[in-house]
Design an enzyme around this catalytic site. Structure first.
Site, PDB file in Angstrom:
ATOM      1  N   GLU A 164       0.822  -1.206   0.000  1.00  0.00           N
ATOM      2  CA  GLU A 164       0.000   0.000   0.000  1.00  0.00           C
ATOM      3  C   GLU A 164       0.861   1.263   0.000  1.00  0.00           C
ATOM      4  O   GLU A 164       0.557   2.238  -0.704  1.00  0.00           O
ATOM      5  CB  GLU A 164      -0.928   0.014   1.225  1.00  0.00           C
ATOM      6  CG  GLU A 164      -1.895  -1.150   1.263  1.00  0.00           C
ATOM      7  CD  GLU A 164      -1.374  -2.356   2.027  1.00  0.00           C
ATOM      8  OE1 GLU A 164      -2.181  -3.046   2.665  1.00  0.00           O
ATOM      9  OE2 GLU A 164      -0.143  -2.611   1.985  1.00  0.00           O
ATOM     10  N   SER A 193      21.573 -40.597 -11.059  1.00  0.00           N
ATOM     11  CA  SER A 193      20.265 -39.981 -11.296  1.00  0.00           C
ATOM     12  C   SER A 193      20.346 -38.723 -12.159  1.00  0.00           C
ATOM     13  O   SER A 193      19.314 -38.160 -12.521  1.00  0.00           O
ATOM     14  CB  SER A 193      19.609 -39.616  -9.956  1.00  0.00           C
ATOM     15  OG  SER A 193      20.387 -38.653  -9.260  1.00  0.00           O
ATOM     16  N   GLY A 244      15.495 -38.207  -0.374  1.00  0.00           N
ATOM     17  CA  GLY A 244      15.449 -39.553  -0.914  1.00  0.00           C
ATOM     18  C   GLY A 244      14.215 -40.306  -0.467  1.00  0.00           C
ATOM     19  O   GLY A 244      13.395 -39.811   0.317  1.00  0.00           O
TER      20      GLY A 244
END
Length: 359
Positions: A51, A170, A294
């Site tokens: 504001e 991975s 994990g």
């Protein structure tokens, strides 16, 4: 018109998506006779609220606010915190009307801002795009209403739900676009949490690197046995919180010397008490918690109902016999399943991103 201007206010609020924590992300637009006079969004802690930024913007453009209508995505504050009350500034500015998306769940405000504006003769309208405004600050609402952060568990997996080969490989299952999107989710979180297994296997930094951000989220490790290596990259730069079930003064002192904080929070089984951890994070003003861990910790968090939603990146591949997303016990009947609902599904790069919330 209310909806259009409020939607603009929400777009403005998004500019603070990565920077306002622990304060809520708020946007404000001031209009008169259909013309926008000024806009603003909440600045980093200690800076102006939305504001005040919007009022200052009006003045920079050479306009005045007498009789104007203010659109704000969260109820204006009515108390002194790091900054003075926004309600006082709006009253002093002589605005005629304030349209609010949603009331503030903070007990220090919680309707008092609305009451103060009405007492000053200002017309107040509430509930315009309320759902969207709540989603913008889902973590802030969670902390205020439940005393704990909104918890988002992120997983990158193959289409058959595998996250890594048995040898731990991975990188990378998902596309660069998906990984960049994951960094955006990290950036909006107050903190990123992982487990000691991930630290020992992958040695992650867990920092935001793929996108520009004014701040880095707090890094947290769940490490029941206090096994974290002293050269772990997640400790670099200090500020890491380590939750453990082991009271080891010597190791704790070494970690503190590196700028980490160790919090001992055991459960009856000698592991970190995960529900209590979430409550502690709430006390530490963590609104949104992003988890990248994990299968073992993922399973524990789900079992102990600590997760609010899953952020899944699914690659168009099959890995077969490999590591899964969760270590969960077998169930005897379908009634015992964990039930979720899809919140959002979209394609990012070559992958599919699924946001699903626990029911």
């Amino acid at each position: 018109m209310h909806i259009d201007i409020m939607r603009r206010s929400l777009q403005i609020a998004e500019r603070g998506l990565f920077s306002t924590t622990p304060n809520p992300r708020v946007g404000c637009v001031i209009v008169r006779e259909g013309h926008i006079l000024g806009e603003g969004y909440t600045q980093p802690p200690g800076g102006n609220h939305a504001e005040i930024e919007a009022l200052n913007d009006v003045r920079r453009h050479g306009f005045d606010t007498l009789g104007a209508t203010v659109y704000v995505t969260l109820e204006p504050c009515s108390h002194f915190g790091r900054t003075p009350p926004c309600t006082d500034a709006l009253i002093k500015a002589g605005v005629a009307k304030v349209v609010i998306a949603i009331q503030d769940p903070n007990p220090l405000v919680a309707g008092q801002g609305v009451a103060k504006l009405k007492a000053a003769g200002i017309e107040v309208v509430c509930g315009v795009l309320e759902h969207e405004a709540r989603e913008m600050n889902i973590g802030f609402f969670s902390r205020m209403e439940r005393g704990r952060p909104w918890v988002r568990l992120k997983i990158a997996a193959s289409l058959d739900g595998k996250t890594a080969l048995h040898n731990g490989q991975s990188q990378w299952l998902t596309s660069q676009a998906a990984r960049d999107d994951g960094h955006a989710w990290r950036a909006r979180a107050c903190a990123v949490l992982t487990g000691i297994g991930t630290v020992k296997q992958d040695d992650p930094q867990l920092t935001v690197r793929a996108i520009a951000t004014l701040r880095q989220p707090r890094r947290i490790v769940v490490d029941s046995g206090l096994e974290i290596p002293m050269d772990a990259r997640i400790l670099a730069g200090g500020g890491t919180w380590i939750f453990t079930a082991t009271d080891n003064p010597e190791k704790m002192a070494l970690l503190c010397d590196q700028g980490a904080e160790v919090i001992v929070l055991p459960n009856a089984a000698g592991k970190v008490a995960l529900p209590e951890l979430m409550q502690e994070l709430g006390r530490r003003q963590i609104n949104e918690l992003h988890i990248e861990a994990g299968a073992k910790l993922n399973g524990s968090l789900v079992r102990e109902t600590c997760v609010d939603e899953l952020l899944l990146y699914l690659a168009p591949t099959l890995l077969g016999d490999a590591q899964g997303m969760f270590n969960l016990q077998a169930i005897a009947q379908l009634d015992d399943k964990f039930q979720l609902r899809f919140h959002e599904i979209k394609q990012i790069g070559e992958d599919v991103c699924v946001l699903a919330r626990f029911i």
